[in-house]
Scaffold this active site. Structure first.
Site, PDB file in Angstrom:
ATOM      1  N   ASP A 456       0.869  -1.172   0.000  1.00  0.00           N
ATOM      2  CA  ASP A 456       0.000   0.000   0.000  1.00  0.00           C
ATOM      3  C   ASP A 456       0.915   1.234   0.000  1.00  0.00           C
ATOM      4  O   ASP A 456       1.593   1.528   0.994  1.00  0.00           O
ATOM      5  CB  ASP A 456      -0.880  -0.048   1.260  1.00  0.00           C
ATOM      6  CG  ASP A 456      -1.894   1.086   1.319  1.00  0.00           C
ATOM      7  OD1 ASP A 456      -1.677   2.136   0.666  1.00  0.00           O
ATOM      8  OD2 ASP A 456      -2.898   0.925   2.038  1.00  0.00           O
ATOM      9  N   HIS A 457       0.900   1.937  -1.119  1.00  0.00           N
ATOM     10  CA  HIS A 457       1.865   3.035  -1.274  1.00  0.00           C
ATOM     11  C   HIS A 457       1.518   4.238  -0.387  1.00  0.00           C
ATOM     12  O   HIS A 457       2.324   5.152  -0.230  1.00  0.00           O
ATOM     13  CB  HIS A 457       1.922   3.467  -2.755  1.00  0.00           C
ATOM     14  CG  HIS A 457       3.263   3.994  -3.173  1.00  0.00           C
ATOM     15  ND1 HIS A 457       4.239   4.380  -2.279  1.00  0.00           N
ATOM     16  CD2 HIS A 457       3.801   4.196  -4.398  1.00  0.00           C
ATOM     17  CE1 HIS A 457       5.295   4.808  -2.925  1.00  0.00           C
ATOM     18  NE2 HIS A 457       5.070   4.701  -4.230  1.00  0.00           N
TER      19      HIS A 457
END
Ligand code: CAO
Length: 484
Positions: A456-457
């Site tokens: 999850d950036h």
């Protein structure tokens, strides 16, 4: 003498006061073993309470709208003669089993569910609706009848078969988060209107969606008003303004056959779609040289052949991932509901995707930091079997910190796994193959394992993901490093 016994709510994980949304049988009905008696609907999913044995329903102790918890009596059934009605000597339980808010079930405390229950003796009163319904209709529990579905039954003992619901599942356990909470009638109403219930806010207790909520949603959409938004780590997910799904009559182009999706596929599909849409995914690829690890695995399997223990690569992967999560704690975390804080977890529960005839499920192995590779391998094999048999309890599929999806036994070179929200990363593992690797002097044959780390950036930077993946590959190249 008539053998009248009680059918009770089995282990349904962390849920208490779950509404009965459908009563499927009535007194006088003949039921088969495992036939659904009632449908319960938690905030996350629906589940059926099965008849624990075949017989004739004598009395229904609940009605639609009642709320029940593990151990509550659903019905009394006059058992048919034969094996299914007998079973091993049952345990004594209180006549009006009750849930306990003060004594949460093991999963809620982050513990492995115990093989034998016994929680009912400490139980506190059930939610009011359930209590009144149950106690009002509670004669002396079937003339000395014994509980057949005993509480706390996520067991691996010989009585598991008898106690487990046929297909226990829960969206929270498969891919934790919410699926819309509404009765079948409201769902049907929404379907007729083409309303996606995940975009409707429920006005009733616990966010339950009513017919009026659906009408209000349609009204709001028709008048161009703002669509209701849900709060959450990533916003509500509404308002994407996507094109409508193509409506095509495929039979115009050739022969077709329509098959309904399995329940698990529908639940996991809804979660996968949400996770893919709402989480900015990036996938980092890396190769691990597992030549030495594979030699160790083969040697271990020879040594443990007599004990019947098979060590799979996945068991080593879990151990190596735990070491990486300890080194990079942001990967062992979740965004909180506001989306503004990171909740760092001090425990290491690892989920692994298991392919089953009914679809994808993710059993969770708890406290992997405290377990050895052999223990993990054994637990994984037991959970994978339960998954394939449709006998995992919700608590065995919840509480995961990080997931691994291994397609190594099947093949393929790489893939981009979808993060299992609210986790922030997932490791995809593909099939290892022998490749020529330059060692500075020559090409040497090495066994190379392709790794795909989706993250999850919003939470994890690309540099951190690359470091995590490289560290993981180093550990798999030399597992002694996991001790450092
Ligand atoms: N490379 C090469 N061979 C591999 C391998 C890899 N990465 N991983 C496993 N293998 C081998 C095993 O060693 C085993 O071979 P032997 O029988 O000769 O020892 C064989 O492949 C079968 O392994 P397995 O799949 O039964 O066991 P596992 O521990 O690797 O996996 C489980 C267990 C439950 C994860 C697996 O059965 C499964 O369900 N995989 C599918 C997961 C999935 O669907 N993921 C996608 C999710 S996203 O849609």
């Amino acid at each position: 003498m008539a053998d009248v016994r009680e059918a009770k709510v089995p282990d349904i994980g962390d849920f208490h006061g779950v509404p009965v949304i459908e009563v499927m049988v009535k007194p006088g009905d003949h039921v088969e073993k495992d036939q659904g008696l009632v449908t319960l609907e938690s905030a996350k999913a629906t589940m059926e309470v099965p008849a624990p044995f075949a017989g004739t329903v004598k009395e229904m102790r609940v009605k639609e709208g009642d709320e029940v918890s593990e151990g509550n009596v659903i019905a009394t059934i006059e058992a048919e003669g034969g094996e299914s009605a007998k079973g091993p000597a049952p345990k004594q339980a209180p006549e009006t089993p009750a849930p306990s808010n003060q004594n949460p079930p093991p999963a809620q405390r982050g513990e492995v569910p115990k093989a034998e229950g016994g929680k009912s003796s400490q139980a506190s009163p059930p939610p009011s609706a359930a209590r009144s319904a149950l106690s009002a209709a509670s004669p002396a529990s079937g003339g000395g009848s014994q509980p057949v579905l005993s509480p706390g039954s996520a067991a691996s003992d010989s009585t598991t078969e008898r106690r487990a619901p046929p297909v226990p599942f829960d969206a929270d356990s498969i891919m934790p988060d919410k699926v819309p909470y509404a009765s079948p009638a409201v769902r049907a109403f929404a379907r007729d209107l083409g309303v996606d219930l995940s975009r409707v806010s429920g006005s009733e207790r616990g966010g339950r969606i009513t017919r009026e909520d659906v009408q209000q949603f349609v009204k709001s959409a028709m008048t161009g008003g703002a669509l209701p938004q849900q709060a959450g780590a990533g916003g509500g997910g509404a308002g994407l303004n996507l094109l409508p799904w193509p409506q095509i009559d495929f039979s115009k182009f050739g022969e077709t056959e329509t098959q309904p999706l399995s329940r698990i596929k529908k639940l996991s599909g809804a979660n996968l779609a949400r996770n893919w849409t709402m989480i900015p995914h990036v996938t980092q690829f890396e190769d691990a040289d597992i030549t030495d690890l594979e030699a160790l695995r083969v040697a271990l399997n020879k040594e443990n052949e007599k004990a019947g223990i098979k060590v799979t690569l996945l068991a080593f992967l879990i151990k190596a991932c735990v070491a990486c999560l300890q080194k990079y704690p942001d990967f062992n975390a979740s965004l909180d509901a506001s989306g503004e804080n990171l909740v760092l977890k001090k425990y290491f529960h690892i989920g692994f995707a298991a392919d089953t005839p009914n679809g994808l499920v993710v059993p969770v192995i708890r406290d992997c930091d405290k377990k050895g590779v052999l223990d993990i391998a054994q637990e994984m094999s037991a959970l994978a079997k339960k998954a394939r048999d449709g006998k995992l309890s919700p608590s065995e599929m919840s509480g995961g910190c990080f997931s691994i999806s291994s397609l190594g036994g099947i093949g393929g070179t790489m893939f981009t796994p979808i993060i299992n929200a609210p986790e922030v990363a997932i490791l995809g593992v593909s099939k290892s193959s022998t490749k020529p690797v330059w060692n500075g002097k020559e090409f040497a044959p090495r066994l190379i394992l392709p790794l795909s780390l989706s993250y999850d950036h919003r939470v994890i930077d690309g540099a951190a993901a690359a470091r995590f993946a490289i560290h993981l590959a180093q550990l798999l190249g030399d597992m002694r490093r996991a001790l450092l």
